[in-house]
Motif scaffolding. Structure first.
Motif, short mmCIF file in Angstrom:
data_model
loop_
_atom_site.label_atom_id
_atom_site.label_comp_id
_atom_site.label_asym_id
_atom_site.label_seq_id
_atom_site.Cartn_x
_atom_site.Cartn_y
_atom_site.Cartn_z
N GLY B 93 0.79 -1.23 0.00
CA GLY B 93 0.00 0.00 0.00
C GLY B 93 0.82 1.28 0.00
O GLY B 93 0.25 2.36 -0.10
N ARG B 94 2.14 1.16 0.08
CA ARG B 94 2.92 2.39 0.26
C ARG B 94 4.04 2.57 -0.75
O ARG B 94 4.68 3.60 -0.79
CB ARG B 94 3.52 2.42 1.66
CG ARG B 94 2.44 2.26 2.73
CD ARG B 94 2.94 2.63 4.09
NE ARG B 94 1.96 2.28 5.12
CZ ARG B 94 2.30 1.93 6.35
NH1 ARG B 94 3.56 1.90 6.71
NH2 ARG B 94 1.36 1.63 7.22
N CYS B 95 4.33 1.56 -1.56
CA CYS B 95 5.43 1.70 -2.51
C CYS B 95 4.94 2.43 -3.75
O CYS B 95 3.76 2.71 -3.91
CB CYS B 95 6.00 0.32 -2.87
SG CYS B 95 4.89 -0.70 -3.85
N CYS B 98 2.12 0.41 -5.59
CA CYS B 98 0.83 0.47 -4.91
C CYS B 98 0.20 1.84 -5.11
O CYS B 98 -1.00 1.96 -5.33
CB CYS B 98 1.00 0.17 -3.43
SG CYS B 98 1.32 -1.56 -3.08
ZN LIG Z 1 3.52 -1.92 -2.38
#
Ligand SMILES: [Zn+2]
Ligand SMILES: NC(=O)c1ccc[n+]([C@@H]2O[C@H](COP(=O)([O-])OP(=O)(O)OC[C@H]3O[C@@H](n4cnc5c(N)ncnc54)[C@H](O)[C@@H]3O)[C@@H](O)[C@H]2O)c1
Ligand SMILES: [Zn+2]
Lengths: 258, 400
Positions: B93-95, B98
């Motif tokens: 969720g944070r890269c 994502c």
């Molecule tokens: Zn990610």
């Protein structure tokens, strides 16, 4: 980079150093950091790789020598600012959180630190290092002290990635294992391809900084394994097993990363 | 707990294994209420995907109730007691990926990134129960599963909707939908879809939802073709025609379908000399994939059209009709499904009565029957379209 240096580089490391590498170092140098470091002298080997020129002449000097340097080099994009990345890395105690071969780094003073690497069968190699150059949010270079059993020179450079994509860090660490037992342990720790190991390390750093934890499947349930596969895993030297502490490490890392 | 384990090619067994534990701060443990067998699992059953290990827990299409969450899980997003569908792709969720909504390309969820990197240049995200190359995560054909990054993937499901209507949000509904979206459908378009398995079925319905004028569905099993016909597709039984590509031309005034979708993947059936060559290479492990459908889709597609490939491939393929691909100016779109992009909007379609995904279910069985159902599903026996397993069918909690 001067033409002479380029040729040096090419001749010295042959297939290891390709144009792309020269380019990467070029990028580091134009960052200006290395030029500022100045030439440092290494009493035993006369090596001064904390400078770019130093590394090049070092590489040149090593050509044909019996002893082979182990060079670990990689880069990775981190979804954070250079300030955040710098802050995390400049606390050397954080490095064992993602560098699997390191058991610990403890500070001995403002610029000095003690590094403990751990290899197969729990064999350890310990050395003391000092910061050779440090410019906030930009570059950190370190090297082992002259009377250490092994020579280690490392540098990390932090750069803004284009279009606000975060920070690209580039890391080069050169190890010079001594002859004998300690050299043997160090070589086993670093494996056949030290850059491969560095790539895994940086990937763990990336997960830690971005996701707050390092992905893992160690300790999950499974059905009956074949004993052959289990044996192969124990034998795999490229994947040293460090013990059980994974979860605590990760929990600590998360605390420190946030 | 009970879990379906891969014990070798064509060898699935239900084993008693330890219950899963929280291993990372953002993990959750889900008590599974429904779990399915997927066409992708057949590639593992048939031993065609490298890096499986004896004892691996299978399964990536499951839902259930959250029974435990780690200290790092965002409580706003998930709490104990929530009823959730878990997507088969694992994403942080944070890269960068994502954040670009390329969820199945997450950079931080595959602990074995390097294995996939060797084969593909870079690794996609980790997946549940789908080889060590893609993470080695224990799967969800079990009574419980550990779900990493639990505040990103699992979708909360309100009470009142039965499992059967929402469990396919874990994979095949979004996969069929993304396959159709990847067809770049314009008003009046004709879409040809190879494969009338569960993925194909959802692709057909999604293509109509996205405005396709005609959908032509291709398979060789009449019971599956009938399901396609019920959705409004024209159908081709490829075993009853000489030349699928020629027929598609004839059906479209020699223009060809505007988009062609390969919803079959690496285990396509076909005949002729290329079949013999591809099958032999597969058996000799020289080439994991039999790309007959992909080749056909490229040949059949109209000039300037789009080839969409939700079907899974594992490695390198031969005799790719690159000349046709280039000279006709085609576009190809592929990928493991970017699950989190689709789950919520598709749940809304279900809630709004636009589609009832349970049409695809042909078998509901206790988990103990999973091993035999793999074979039934693989051989398309007993009119098998989709198998849903009940991990608790006999009501007995198996202690490890
Ligand atoms: Zn990610
Ligand atoms: N991209 C993703 O994220 C994703 C997700 C789920 C499944 N998949 C893949 O989608 C594919 C289909 O999955 P499924 O669950 O529907 O499997 P399935 O095995 O039930 O269906 C495959 C269908 O293809 C048909 N087929 C075989 N050869 C054909 C040919 N030459 N022409 C036309 N049809 C042919 C078979 O008869 C069968 O009905 C698999 O490769 C699976 O791995 C991809
Ligand atoms: Zn699936």
């Amino acid at each position: 980079m001067s033409e002479a240096a380029r040729i040096h580089l090419k001749n010295a490391q042959g297939r290891h150093y390709r144009a792309a590498t020269a380019f990467r170092w070029g990028a580091l140098i134009t960052g200006g950091a290395l030029a500022l470091i100045g030439l440092s002298k290494r009493s035993k080997s006369g090596v001064a790789i904390a400078t770019a020129g130093g590394l090049l002449s070092y590489a040149g000097a090593k050509a044909g020598a019996k002893q082979r340097d182990l060079i670990a080099r990689s880069s990775i994009l981190l979804n954070c600012t250079p300030e955040q990345a710098y802050q995390f890395w400049s606390k050397f105690e954080n490095l064992p959180l993602f560098m699997r071969h390191l058991e610990s780094v403890t500070l001995l003073g403002d610029t000095r630190s003690r590094w403990t690497a751990i290899g197969p069968l729990g064999k350890r190699v310990i050395w003391d290092a000092e910061i050779a150059f440090d410019r906030k949010d930009d570059v950190i270079a370190w090297r082992s002290l002259p009377d250490s059993e092994i020579y280690v020179d490392g540098i990390v450079k932090f750069r803004n990635a284009p279009a606000n994509r975060g920070t690209i860090i580039t890391v080069v660490v050169v190890y010079q294992p001594p002859a004998g037992a300690i050299g043997g342990v160090l070589s086993r720790i670093l494996g056949k391809d030290p850059s491969f190991m560095m790539r895994q390390d940086l990937r763990r750093l990336k997960a830690l900084i971005e996701a707050g934890e390092i992905p893992t499947v160690e300790g999950q349930s499974h059905g009956p394994r074949s004993s052959v596969a289990a044996f192969a895993r124990v034998l795999n030297p490229d994947d040293p097993i460090k013990g059980e502490g994974n979860l605590t490490d990760i929990a600590n890392a998360r605390r420190r990363a946030s | 707990m009970k879990a379906v384990c891969w014990m070798g090619t064509e060898k699935m067994t239900v084993e008693n294994v330890p219950d899963p534990k929280i291993l990372n701060p953002r993990d959750a443990i889900v008590r599974i209420t429904s779990t399915c067998i997927c066409g992708s699992d057949l590639h593992l059953y048939n031993g065609l995907m490298p890096t499986m290990e004896q004892g691996d827990i299978m399964g990536h299409e499951f839902m259930g109730e959250v029974v435990e969450i780690g200290a790092g899980v965002d409580r706003e997003k998930l709490k104990v007691g929530d009823r959730v569908v878990v997507p088969f792709t694992i994403a942080c969720g944070r890269c960068f990926f994502c954040q670009q909504q390329l969820w199945s390309c997450c950079d931080n969820s595959n602990p074995n990134y390097w294995i996939a990197e060797k084969l593909m240049g870079y690794s996609p995200s980790g997946l549940f129960g789908y080889t060590h190359m893609l993470g080695g995560y224990a799967g969800g054909q079990a009574q419980y599963a550990r779900v990493p990054f639990a505040d990103v993937g699992p979708l909360r499901i309100p009470a009142g909707i039965p499992d059967e209507q929402v469990v396919f949000l874990s994979d095949i509904f979004p996969t069929g939908y993304m396959g159709a979206e990847n067809c770049n459908i314009q008003p009046g378009d004709t879409v040809a879809i190879w494969g009338c398995g569960p993925v194909g079925q959802f692709a057909i319905r999604s293509a109509f939802l996205l405005g396709a004028e005609r959908v032509i569905a291709i398979d060789r099993f009449d019971y599956r073709l009938q399901l396609a016909e019920q959705a409004g597709a024209e159908i081709i039984n490829y075993e009853e025609v000489d030349d699928v590509v020629q027929l598609l031309k004839d059906m479209t005034g020699n223009i060809g379908p505007d988009a062609c979708m390969d919803a079959v993947g690496m285990e396509a059936h076909y005949s002729g000399p290329m079949w013999a060559i591809d099958r032999t290479k597969q058996v000799l492990k020289m080439q994991p994939d039999r790309p007959g459908v992909l080749r056909q889709a490229i040949m059949a597609c109209r000039k300037g059209g789009t080839v969409s490939v939700p079907g899974v491939y594992g490695g390198f393929i031969d005799k790719m009709p690159m000349g046709a691909y280039v000279n006709k100016g085609l576009t190809m779109k592929t990928g493991q499904t970017h699950m989190m992009r689709y789950m919520k909007p598709l749940l809304e379609l279900i809630q709004g009565g636009k589609i009832d995904p349970s049409f695809v279910v042909s078998h509901r069985v206790p988990i103990d029957k999973a091993p035999e159902m793999y074979k039934v599903f693989r051989d398309k026996k007993d009119h098998c379209t989709k198998v849903v397993l009940d991990p608790w069918a006999d009501g007995v909690r198996v202690a490890a």
